[in-house]
Design a protein around this motif. Structure first.
Motif, PDB file in Angstrom:
ATOM      1  N   GLY A  16      -5.767 -15.574   0.433  1.00 35.99           N
ATOM      2  CA  GLY A  16      -6.862 -13.952   0.779  1.00 35.99           C
ATOM      3  C   GLY A  16      -4.971 -12.441   0.081  1.00 35.99           C
ATOM      4  N   GLY A  17      -4.191 -13.530  -0.391  1.00 34.38           N
ATOM      5  CA  GLY A  17      -3.187 -12.366  -0.979  1.00 34.38           C
ATOM      6  C   GLY A  17      -3.226 -11.249  -1.758  1.00 34.38           C
ATOM      7  N   SER A  18      -2.275 -10.316  -1.110  1.00 40.03           N
ATOM      8  CA  SER A  18      -3.109  -8.933  -1.396  1.00 40.03           C
ATOM      9  C   SER A  18      -2.433  -8.179  -2.417  1.00 40.03           C
ATOM     10  CB  SER A  18      -2.832  -7.646  -0.474  1.00 40.03           C
ATOM     11  OG  SER A  18      -3.758  -6.642  -0.639  1.00 40.03           O
ATOM     12  N   PRO A  19      -2.263  -7.462  -3.524  1.00 40.82           N
ATOM     13  CA  PRO A  19      -1.336  -7.056  -4.703  1.00 40.82           C
ATOM     14  C   PRO A  19      -0.955  -5.776  -4.181  1.00 40.82           C
ATOM     15  CG  PRO A  19      -3.408  -6.835  -5.382  1.00 40.82           C
ATOM     16  CD  PRO A  19      -3.466  -7.587  -4.304  1.00 40.82           C
ATOM     17  N   PHE A  20      -1.927  -5.292  -2.526  1.00 39.45           N
ATOM     18  CA  PHE A  20      -1.853  -4.115  -2.915  1.00 39.45           C
ATOM     19  C   PHE A  20      -0.351  -2.809  -2.079  1.00 39.45           C
ATOM     20  CE2 PHE A  20      -5.951  -4.560  -1.164  1.00 39.45           C
ATOM     21  CZ  PHE A  20      -6.606  -3.272  -1.958  1.00 39.45           C
ATOM     22  N   LYS A  21      -0.372  -1.799  -3.630  1.00 37.70           N
ATOM     23  CA  LYS A  21       0.842  -1.635  -2.895  1.00 37.70           C
ATOM     24  C   LYS A  21       1.351  -0.067  -1.504  1.00 37.70           C
ATOM     25  CE  LYS A  21       1.939  -0.947  -7.697  1.00 37.70           C
ATOM     26  NZ  LYS A  21       2.426  -0.011  -8.883  1.00 37.70           N
ATOM     27  N   TYR A 155     -11.997  -6.769   1.529  1.00 39.00           N
ATOM     28  CA  TYR A 155     -11.154  -5.535   1.095  1.00 39.00           C
ATOM     29  C   TYR A 155     -10.949  -4.791   1.935  1.00 39.00           C
ATOM     30  CZ  TYR A 155     -10.116  -1.710  -2.297  1.00 39.00           C
ATOM     31  OH  TYR A 155      -9.537  -0.937  -2.942  1.00 39.00           O
ATOM     32  N   VAL A 156     -10.675  -4.690   3.067  1.00 38.90           N
ATOM     33  CA  VAL A 156     -10.765  -3.495   3.754  1.00 38.90           C
ATOM     34  C   VAL A 156      -9.453  -4.278   4.389  1.00 38.90           C
ATOM     35  CG1 VAL A 156     -11.180  -2.236   5.741  1.00 38.90           C
ATOM     36  CG2 VAL A 156     -13.557  -2.096   4.165  1.00 38.90           C
ATOM     37  N   ASN A 157      -9.430  -5.862   4.922  1.00 42.04           N
ATOM     38  CA  ASN A 157      -8.655  -6.080   5.652  1.00 42.04           C
ATOM     39  C   ASN A 157      -6.882  -5.626   4.537  1.00 42.04           C
ATOM     40  OD1 ASN A 157      -9.797  -6.977   7.836  1.00 42.04           O
ATOM     41  ND2 ASN A 157     -10.491  -8.578   7.073  1.00 42.04           N
ATOM     42  N   ALA A 158      -7.224  -6.268   3.662  1.00 46.99           N
ATOM     43  CA  ALA A 158      -6.374  -5.827   2.661  1.00 46.99           C
ATOM     44  C   ALA A 158      -5.395  -4.450   2.416  1.00 46.99           C
ATOM     45  CB  ALA A 158      -6.761  -6.389   1.352  1.00 46.99           C
ATOM     46  N   LEU A 159      -6.450  -4.156   2.489  1.00 51.51           N
ATOM     47  CA  LEU A 159      -6.203  -2.466   1.870  1.00 51.51           C
ATOM     48  C   LEU A 159      -5.492  -1.386   3.341  1.00 51.51           C
ATOM     49  CD1 LEU A 159      -5.972  -0.109  -0.038  1.00 51.51           C
ATOM     50  CD2 LEU A 159      -8.095   0.836   1.708  1.00 51.51           C
ATOM     51  N   ASN A 160      -6.575  -2.048   4.539  1.00 51.27           N
ATOM     52  CA  ASN A 160      -5.899  -1.219   5.894  1.00 51.27           C
ATOM     53  C   ASN A 160      -4.601  -2.069   5.850  1.00 51.27           C
ATOM     54  OD1 ASN A 160      -7.897  -0.649   6.968  1.00 51.27           O
ATOM     55  ND2 ASN A 160      -8.934  -1.513   8.152  1.00 51.27           N
ATOM     56  N   LYS A 161      -3.741  -3.538   6.269  1.00 51.28           N
ATOM     57  CA  LYS A 161      -2.744  -3.922   6.251  1.00 51.28           C
ATOM     58  C   LYS A 161      -1.815  -3.392   4.592  1.00 51.28           C
ATOM     59  CE  LYS A 161      -0.095  -8.182   5.116  1.00 51.28           C
ATOM     60  NZ  LYS A 161       0.080  -9.679   4.847  1.00 51.28           N
TER      61      LYS A 161
END
Length: 255
Positions: A16-21, A155-161
């Protein structure tokens, strides 16, 4: 209608890792509307095996869904991860504040086969209910909707984080319209691929990066069932030609 479109794929667990900057939460509005928005019954079509649908994900108050290229890629990766067991994707287009998908719900056997690759501890309650009663069409609708909601939450959880924000991002419920017949399906696919031009974001829809048109032309995709698209349009050349002929019909006005 659109027959025999499913290509069996092994369902692979992903982390569930996120690549978001990182980003500034100040880019978002301070006040949000409730995510639950009134939606007409025509946009809440139940999901049935063997049917195709136009699904639209919209953000609340026009909030930005994608802040960089990695966001787009992660969104598609999450979509595939959660939805691959239950449907095939025929087209997509990602814009700043909404996304379109044309999908085809897999038949019961393919869904059961795909769920069989998921380890027991990863199976949701909706999955287990369907496995125990696969002839119950209501459970297919419940399963597909649950998988889509899990995708949105992921997706929302990753973006929020990544952006140090809280709260909802997508309007709820998401819109889905059942597609009736081949003419409607062709229109929906072309409309989706041309959506950036329709909104005036680009002069030519082919300039927009995040549309499945490029996947089909390049003959490579981890998201779209290219073989099914090739059969439906009777080859890549005809796929390109139909887009060139009809694209002007689908980008005028607001969707």
């Amino acid at each position: 209608m659109f027959h025999d479109i499913h290509i069996h794929r092994e369902y692979v667990n992903a982390d569930g890792g996120s690549p978001f900057k990182g980003g500034s939460p100040s880019a978002f509005k301070e006040q949000f509307k409730q995510s639950n928005m009134p939606v007409s019954e025509q946009y809440k079509a139940p999901f049935y095996p063997g049917n195709s649908y136009h699904i639209t994900f919209r953000s609340i108050d026009g909030l930005i869904l994608f802040h960089d290229l990695e966001n787009h890629d992660f969104f598609l990766q999450r979509f595939t991860y959660f939805l691959q067991p239950v449907l095939s994707c025929l087209a997509y287009c990602l814009l700043k504040n909404h996304a379109h998908f044309i999908v085809h719900i897999n038949d019961r056997k393919n869904i059961l086969d795909s769920l069989g690759f998921i380890v027991e501890e990863k199976k949701t309650m909706a999955m287990k209910k369907f496995i125990n009663d696969p002839e119950n069409e209501g459970l297919i609708d419940e399963l597909v909707e649950r998988q889509i909601n899990n995708f949105m939450i992921s997706y929302v959880n990753a973006l929020n984080k990544a952006l140090s924000r809280k709260g909802s991002l997508f309007q709820s419920p998401f819109r889905r319209v059942q597609i009736e017949g081949d003419a409607h399906l062709q229109q929906a696919i072309i409309y989706t691929n041309a959506n950036a031009q329709k909104h005036g974001i680009v002069r030519d829809f082919k300039e927009h990066r995040y549309t499945s048109y490029h996947d089909v032309v390049a003959d490579v995709s981890s998201v779209v069932d290219i073989a099914a698209i090739g059969r439906f349009f009777r080859g890549k050349e005809h796929f390109i030609k139909e887009h060139e002929i009809h694209v002007q019909r689908y980008y005028k006005g607001e969707d």
